[in-house]
Design a protein around this motif. Structure first.
Motif, PDB file in Angstrom:
ATOM      1  N   CYS A 318       0.840  -1.202   0.000  1.00 35.77           N
ATOM      2  CA  CYS A 318       0.000   0.000   0.000  1.00 35.77           C
ATOM      3  C   CYS A 318       0.874   1.251   0.000  1.00 35.77           C
ATOM      4  CB  CYS A 318      -0.926  -0.014   1.205  1.00 35.77           C
ATOM      5  SG  CYS A 318      -1.980   1.446   1.350  1.00 35.77           S
ATOM      6  N   GLY A 319       1.868   1.269   0.879  1.00 36.06           N
ATOM      7  CA  GLY A 319       2.743   2.428   0.953  1.00 36.06           C
ATOM      8  C   GLY A 319       3.499   2.676  -0.337  1.00 36.06           C
ATOM      9  N   LEU A 320       4.034   1.620  -0.939  1.00 38.03           N
ATOM     10  CA  LEU A 320       4.786   1.759  -2.194  1.00 38.03           C
ATOM     11  C   LEU A 320       3.881   2.189  -3.341  1.00 38.03           C
ATOM     12  CD1 LEU A 320       7.119  -1.390  -1.970  1.00 38.03           C
ATOM     13  CD2 LEU A 320       7.745   1.010  -1.617  1.00 38.03           C
ATOM     14  N   THR A 321       2.663   1.642  -3.384  1.00 40.00           N
ATOM     15  CA  THR A 321       1.728   1.988  -4.461  1.00 40.00           C
ATOM     16  C   THR A 321       1.305   3.448  -4.374  1.00 40.00           C
ATOM     17  OG1 THR A 321       0.890  -0.291  -4.515  1.00 40.00           O
ATOM     18  CG2 THR A 321      -0.481   1.412  -5.528  1.00 40.00           C
ATOM     19  N   VAL A 322       0.973   3.891  -3.186  1.00 35.73           N
ATOM     20  CA  VAL A 322       0.580   5.284  -2.999  1.00 35.73           C
ATOM     21  C   VAL A 322       1.726   6.216  -3.377  1.00 35.73           C
ATOM     22  CG1 VAL A 322      -0.054   7.030  -1.293  1.00 35.73           C
ATOM     23  CG2 VAL A 322      -1.142   4.786  -1.232  1.00 35.73           C
ATOM     24  N   ARG A 324       4.239   5.600  -5.446  1.00 38.22           N
ATOM     25  CA  ARG A 324       4.514   5.530  -6.883  1.00 38.22           C
ATOM     26  C   ARG A 324       3.448   6.250  -7.703  1.00 38.22           C
ATOM     27  NH1 ARG A 324       4.102   0.390  -7.434  1.00 38.22           N
ATOM     28  NH2 ARG A 324       1.979   0.424  -8.262  1.00 38.22           N
ATOM     29  N   ASP A 325       2.178   6.068  -7.356  1.00 31.51           N
ATOM     30  CA  ASP A 325       1.088   6.613  -8.162  1.00 31.51           C
ATOM     31  C   ASP A 325       0.716   8.048  -7.803  1.00 31.51           C
ATOM     32  OD1 ASP A 325       1.049   4.141  -9.336  1.00 31.51           O
ATOM     33  OD2 ASP A 325      -0.763   3.438  -8.301  1.00 31.51           O
ATOM     34  N   GLU A 326       0.896   8.427  -6.546  1.00 32.85           N
ATOM     35  CA  GLU A 326       0.396   9.725  -6.112  1.00 32.85           C
ATOM     36  C   GLU A 326       1.453  10.637  -5.517  1.00 32.85           C
ATOM     37  OE1 GLU A 326      -3.303   9.324  -3.835  1.00 32.85           O
ATOM     38  OE2 GLU A 326      -3.279   7.194  -4.354  1.00 32.85           O
ATOM     39  N   GLY A 327       2.631  10.105  -5.257  1.00 32.88           N
ATOM     40  CA  GLY A 327       3.697  10.930  -4.710  1.00 32.88           C
ATOM     41  C   GLY A 327       3.690  10.962  -3.186  1.00 32.88           C
ATOM     42  N   ALA A 328       4.773  11.478  -2.628  1.00 32.67           N
ATOM     43  CA  ALA A 328       4.932  11.524  -1.177  1.00 32.67           C
ATOM     44  C   ALA A 328       3.871  12.398  -0.502  1.00 32.67           C
ATOM     45  CB  ALA A 328       6.325  12.035  -0.822  1.00 32.67           C
TER      46      ALA A 328
END
Length: 374
Positions: A318-322, A324-328
């Motif tokens: 979940c953390g990696l996907t968010v 990658r797709d939406e930025g920090a």
């Protein structure tokens, strides 16, 4: 030789401070339960709209929902505009309190468990340095550590660690707060996911109309009901340890100088400790909300605030996907209303807790005084 621990023995924790003349008095543990429940209910009443807005923003994605009808604008400072939009498009002022009943149950239960367990854990940790002497063996059998040097060494290390914790008021507050927060989180977690489910829906026609109906749906025809009701509990526990640890440690440090904690000081210290600790763990809270939304979406159906079709395998995915797709920045979405809500809620919680506990203690003293006079 006087121990450095003497002051800590008397006060035990900042939540149990009394006047110097009353330092040796002990009060029933149920005082902490009643005061905690009252504090949770009172704090929730004043922070419900900010909590709703925080959940909406955490679940909203810039990649799929920004153009949706009636989607909340992601301007971090447009709090009142967002609230006005919710009121105008979702059925009036009561829409700001959607999910409030489940959240009230959550806050009452959470605060009651948290404050009662905090006091017990703090007392236990404080007493550890005084119980390090080995127990007397009536059979005069050799201690296991004598036959196993490695066990003896490990036991000494553990004893030293606990002794160090017990002699440091800030360490006691951190460990007791982390322990109490973890237990309270797990004990009330189903109400947390229920609150998230209600808050994410724009209309009650999208899902269950009551808490009982929600839990019935969650359990019915669900091969893994417990996994659904405890979705996101991993990051929740991982985040609550530093969050509540820092919260109570900072609170204890800020109010430790006085002999008695008054309501004003408790509220100010609570606001500072709550705001700082929430900033530290906020990304984990966002991950928790995403995992919760994904869990109840499978049997309730997602609203416009929840990204449809997203599948997170676990907390790390979940953390990696968010990222990658939406930025920090996505991890801090809703940060402004969250910090405002947390500072207000923590301030009210500690203030109401201290006020209620002081009142109960005064009534207890008055009752005992009258019984003694008779």
């Amino acid at each position: 030789m006087k121990r450095k621990l003497t002051r800590n023995q008397v006060q035990k924790s900042s939540l149990d401070k009394t006047a110097p003349s009353e330092s040796k008095k002990t009060y029933p543990q149920w005082h902490n339960v009643i005061a905690g429940a009252t504090a949770g209910a009172g704090a929730r009443l004043f922070t419900a709209p900010l909590d709703l807005l925080k959940i909406r923003r955490q679940l909203q994605s810039t990649t799929t929902n920004s153009s949706a009808p009636n989607a909340l604008k992601l301007d971090p400072f447009g709090l009142f505009k967002s609230m006005r939009q919710i009121v105008q498009t979702e059925g009036g002022l009561h829409s700001l309190f959607r999910g409030n009943l489940a959240a009230t149950y959550l806050w009452i239960g959470y605060a009651a468990v948290q404050f009662s367990l905090y006091a017990r854990t703090a007392d236990f940790l404080t007493s550890l340095p005084h119980t390090t002497a080995p127990p007397i063996d009536p059979l005069n059998l050799p201690a296991p550590s004598q036959n196993f040097p490695s066990l003896q060494k490990s036991s000494a290390v553990v004893s030293d660690v606990f002794s160090s914790i017990g002699s440091n008021p800030t360490a006691v507050a951190f460990c007791a707060g982390a322990t109490a927060g973890t237990a309270a989180t797990l004990a009330t977690y189903p109400f947390d996911i229920c609150r998230t489910a209600f808050a994410s829906q724009r209309t009650m026609s999208q899902g269950s109309k009551s808490i009982s109906a929600f839990f019935y749906q969650a359990m019915r025809d669900n091969p893994m009901p417990l996994r659904t009701l405890f979705a996101g509990s991993g990051p929740a526990v991982l985040g609550i340890v530093p969050y509540m640890g820092l919260n109570f440690a900072l609170y204890d440090y800020l109010v430790r100088k006085g002999d008695r904690v008054n309501v004003r000081d408790a509220g100010a210290a609570g606001a500072i400790s709550g705001g700082v600790s929430k900033l530290v763990v906020y990304p984990l809270d966002t991950i928790k909300k995403r995992l919760q939304a994904q869990a109840f979406e499978t049997f309730w159906g997602g609203g416009e605030n929840v990204r449809s079709g997203m599948q997170y395998k676990n907390m790390l995915d979940c953390g990696l996907t968010v990222f990658r797709d939406e930025g920090a920045g996505a991890f801090y979405r809703g940060l402004v209303p969250t910090v405002m809500k947390t500072m207000m809620a923590t301030s009210l919680t500690f203030a109401i807790f201290q006020l209620t506990k002081n009142t109960l203690q005064t009534m207890y003293d008055w009752s005992n005084k009258n019984e003694g006079a008779e």
